[in-house]
Write a protein that holds these residues in place. Structure first.
Motif, PDB file in Angstrom:
ATOM      1  N   SER A 100      -5.462 -35.761  -0.734  1.00  0.00           N
ATOM      2  CA  SER A 100      -4.186 -35.121  -1.032  1.00  0.00           C
ATOM      3  C   SER A 100      -3.541 -34.596   0.231  1.00  0.00           C
ATOM      4  N   GLN A 101      -2.252 -34.343   0.137  1.00  0.00           N
ATOM      5  CA  GLN A 101      -1.477 -33.773   1.238  1.00  0.00           C
ATOM      6  C   GLN A 101      -0.529 -32.733   0.669  1.00  0.00           C
ATOM      7  N   SER A 102      -0.579 -31.524   1.174  1.00  0.00           N
ATOM      8  CA  SER A 102       0.320 -30.463   0.729  1.00  0.00           C
ATOM      9  C   SER A 102       1.544 -30.421   1.622  1.00  0.00           C
ATOM     10  N   THR A 103       2.707 -30.218   1.012  1.00  0.00           N
ATOM     11  CA  THR A 103       3.951 -30.189   1.769  1.00  0.00           C
ATOM     12  C   THR A 103       4.861 -29.094   1.224  1.00  0.00           C
ATOM     13  N   LYS A 104       5.666 -28.541   2.074  1.00  0.00           N
ATOM     14  CA  LYS A 104       6.588 -27.480   1.666  1.00  0.00           C
ATOM     15  C   LYS A 104       7.752 -28.061   0.860  1.00  0.00           C
ATOM     16  N   THR A 105       8.334 -27.223   0.009  1.00  0.00           N
ATOM     17  CA  THR A 105       9.511 -27.605  -0.755  1.00  0.00           C
ATOM     18  C   THR A 105      10.692 -26.751  -0.323  1.00  0.00           C
ATOM     19  N   THR A 106      11.869 -27.101  -0.825  1.00  0.00           N
ATOM     20  CA  THR A 106      13.080 -26.334  -0.538  1.00  0.00           C
ATOM     21  C   THR A 106      13.441 -25.502  -1.768  1.00  0.00           C
ATOM     22  N   GLU A 107      14.637 -24.936  -1.746  1.00  0.00           N
ATOM     23  CA  GLU A 107      15.087 -24.124  -2.869  1.00  0.00           C
ATOM     24  C   GLU A 107      15.621 -24.984  -4.008  1.00  0.00           C
ATOM     25  N   ALA A 108      15.440 -26.312  -3.929  1.00  0.00           N
ATOM     26  CA  ALA A 108      15.979 -27.202  -4.954  1.00  0.00           C
ATOM     27  C   ALA A 108      15.389 -26.931  -6.327  1.00  0.00           C
ATOM     28  N   GLY A 109      14.226 -26.318  -6.386  1.00  0.00           N
ATOM     29  CA  GLY A 109      13.634 -25.983  -7.676  1.00  0.00           C
ATOM     30  C   GLY A 109      12.559 -26.974  -8.059  1.00  0.00           C
ATOM     31  N   GLY A 110      12.171 -26.917  -9.310  1.00  0.00           N
ATOM     32  CA  GLY A 110      11.124 -27.806  -9.788  1.00  0.00           C
ATOM     33  C   GLY A 110       9.749 -27.190  -9.637  1.00  0.00           C
ATOM     34  N   PRO A 111       8.732 -27.854 -10.173  1.00  0.00           N
ATOM     35  CA  PRO A 111       7.358 -27.322 -10.105  1.00  0.00           C
ATOM     36  C   PRO A 111       6.891 -27.158  -8.664  1.00  0.00           C
ATOM     37  N   ARG A 112       6.267 -26.049  -8.381  1.00  0.00           N
ATOM     38  CA  ARG A 112       5.696 -25.791  -7.066  1.00  0.00           C
ATOM     39  C   ARG A 112       4.583 -24.764  -7.226  1.00  0.00           C
ATOM     40  N   GLY A 113       3.813 -24.582  -6.184  1.00  0.00           N
ATOM     41  CA  GLY A 113       2.722 -23.621  -6.235  1.00  0.00           C
ATOM     42  C   GLY A 113       2.218 -23.353  -4.834  1.00  0.00           C
ATOM     43  N   TYR A 114       1.252 -22.443  -4.738  1.00  0.00           N
ATOM     44  CA  TYR A 114       0.731 -22.029  -3.429  1.00  0.00           C
ATOM     45  C   TYR A 114      -0.652 -22.617  -3.222  1.00  0.00           C
ATOM     46  N   ASP A 115      -0.794 -23.376  -2.129  1.00  0.00           N
ATOM     47  CA  ASP A 115      -2.080 -23.928  -1.735  1.00  0.00           C
ATOM     48  C   ASP A 115      -2.741 -22.920  -0.808  1.00  0.00           C
ATOM     49  N   ALA A 116      -3.748 -22.205  -1.323  1.00  0.00           N
ATOM     50  CA  ALA A 116      -4.387 -21.152  -0.537  1.00  0.00           C
ATOM     51  C   ALA A 116      -5.157 -21.714   0.646  1.00  0.00           C
ATOM     52  N   GLY A 117      -5.658 -22.926   0.516  1.00  0.00           N
ATOM     53  CA  GLY A 117      -6.418 -23.511   1.618  1.00  0.00           C
ATOM     54  C   GLY A 117      -5.542 -23.888   2.800  1.00  0.00           C
ATOM     55  N   LYS A 118      -4.402 -24.510   2.512  1.00  0.00           N
ATOM     56  CA  LYS A 118      -3.475 -24.931   3.577  1.00  0.00           C
ATOM     57  C   LYS A 118      -2.402 -23.874   3.861  1.00  0.00           C
ATOM     58  N   LYS A 119      -2.349 -22.827   3.013  1.00  0.00           N
ATOM     59  CA  LYS A 119      -1.347 -21.763   3.141  1.00  0.00           C
ATOM     60  C   LYS A 119       0.069 -22.345   3.106  1.00  0.00           C
ATOM     61  N   ILE A 120       0.302 -23.177   2.113  1.00  0.00           N
ATOM     62  CA  ILE A 120       1.593 -23.846   1.941  1.00  0.00           C
ATOM     63  C   ILE A 120       2.089 -23.594   0.525  1.00  0.00           C
ATOM     64  N   ASN A 121       3.348 -23.201   0.411  1.00  0.00           N
ATOM     65  CA  ASN A 121       3.982 -23.018  -0.889  1.00  0.00           C
ATOM     66  C   ASN A 121       4.854 -24.243  -1.153  1.00  0.00           C
ATOM     67  N   GLY A 122       4.433 -25.082  -2.071  1.00  0.00           N
ATOM     68  CA  GLY A 122       5.193 -26.300  -2.319  1.00  0.00           C
ATOM     69  C   GLY A 122       4.475 -27.207  -3.289  1.00  0.00           C
ATOM     70  N   ARG A 123       4.408 -28.499  -2.932  1.00  0.00           N
ATOM     71  CA  ARG A 123       3.798 -29.496  -3.799  1.00  0.00           C
ATOM     72  C   ARG A 123       2.677 -30.220  -3.074  1.00  0.00           C
ATOM     73  N   LYS A 124       1.879 -30.892  -3.855  1.00  0.00           N
ATOM     74  CA  LYS A 124       0.761 -31.651  -3.321  1.00  0.00           C
ATOM     75  C   LYS A 124       0.930 -33.117  -3.707  1.00  0.00           C
ATOM     76  N   ARG A 125       0.748 -33.995  -2.716  1.00  0.00           N
ATOM     77  CA  ARG A 125       0.819 -35.435  -2.946  1.00  0.00           C
ATOM     78  C   ARG A 125      -0.601 -35.991  -3.008  1.00  0.00           C
ATOM     79  N   HIS A 126      -0.909 -36.608  -4.115  1.00  0.00           N
ATOM     80  CA  HIS A 126      -2.232 -37.202  -4.281  1.00  0.00           C
ATOM     81  C   HIS A 126      -2.101 -38.711  -4.121  1.00  0.00           C
ATOM     82  N   ALA A 127      -3.009 -39.305  -3.366  1.00  0.00           N
ATOM     83  CA  ALA A 127      -2.936 -40.738  -3.104  1.00  0.00           C
ATOM     84  C   ALA A 127      -4.286 -41.395  -3.308  1.00  0.00           C
ATOM     85  N   MET A 128      -4.254 -42.564  -3.918  1.00  0.00           N
ATOM     86  CA  MET A 128      -5.396 -43.472  -3.934  1.00  0.00           C
ATOM     87  C   MET A 128      -4.988 -44.710  -3.158  1.00  0.00           C
TER      88      MET A 128
END
Length: 270
Positions: free
Chosen positions: A118-146
């Motif tokens: 996975s990769q955590s990335t910051k989001t903007t004020e555009a809205g939508g689901p988001r959350g805080y990744d305590a490990g990476k200290k990032i407030n945004g979304r997570k991209r999961h890849a296979m």
């Protein structure tokens, strides 16, 4: 690492914009696009121009409203992007391109092994689901890849960054069974070491752990492949930060970036 040979292969001279598809790339992509509807009004703009406009937004990282006048109207381009998103066109095209590129490399069309991360990335004020990744200290979304063992994206998903890797891996693994049913083993890091991940599907999860005496950064077997995939996708500036208001659009842009990567690779080898 760039070399004179690779730079020559990636040159984009003679195009209106570097994001435009060449004739060779269009020859790869055009047969995979859905046919025009036999009913209703005929499209006013060529599909190639629609695709060029979407790739311009993706590569340039610009808002839809800043689309240059040489492209079709932004409302038209955005409507096509939404139509592709809702119909799963980007996922379908990516699926076919992955198989074509694997066959080009002398591999079986459908992979039997994969790598997840996975990769955590910051989001903007555009809205939508988001959350805080305590490990990476990032407030945004997570991209999961296979990805397969060469780094080609197989399944891509987005969710709030507060979702732990072991929870986000379950829908990722389950979604892979429809398009890539022959995957038997998936390599992952220690964050996926949980019974619920191992029991989610018939895919055997092999945990690649860090060496006990590791100090600083080190390249780990298998796991580095998915990190390289994220680097490839990161060439598209629209993905440098999650600007999308919906999870569906964020996922669609991920697949569009993968499609752009694969058609260029296939066109260069043609």
């Amino acid at each position: 690492m760039w070399t004179p040979t690779t730079r020559a292969l990636h040159r984009r001279e003679g195009l209106r914009f570097a994001s435009d598809v060449t004739d060779a790339e269009w020859a790869v992509l055009a047969p995979l696009l859905p046919p025009a509807s036999p009913v209703g009004r005929r499209p006013s703009w060529p599909m190639r121009e629609i695709i060029n406009a979407i790739f311009y937004v993706l590569r340039g990282g610009i808002p839809w409203r800043m689309l240059p006048d040489c492209f079709p109207p932004r409302q038209t381009v955005y409507a096509w992007f939404l139509a592709f998103r809702e119909r799963g066109v980007w996922e379908s095209i990516n699926h076919h391109l992955v198989m074509l590129d694997r066959e080009r490399a002398g591999r079986e069309a459908s992979p039997t092994a994969a790598v997840i991360d996975s990769q955590s990335t910051k989001t903007t004020e555009a809205g939508g689901p988001r959350g805080y990744d305590a490990g990476k200290k990032i407030n945004g979304r997570k991209r999961h890849a296979m990805v397969d063992t060469d780094g080609r994206p197989l399944v891509l998903q987005c969710h709030a960054a507060s979702v732990q890797d072991r929870d986000g891996a379950i829908p990722l693994l389950q979604a892979s069974r429809a398009r890539f049913p022959f995957v038997e083993r998936a390599f992952a890091d220690a964050a996926y070491a949980a019974d619920r991940v191992a029991q989610a599907t018939r895919i055997a999860i092999e945990i690649v752990r860090k060496p006990k005496n590791q100090v600083g950064f080190a390249v780990h077997p298998r796991r580095w492949v998915v990190e390289r995939c994220f680097a490839w996708l990161g060439r598209s500036r629209r993905l440098a930060k999650d600007f999308e208001a919906t999870i569906a659009s964020a996922t669609a842009f991920l697949y569009a970036a993968s499609v752009l990567l694969l058609i260029r690779r296939l066109a260069r080898s043609a």
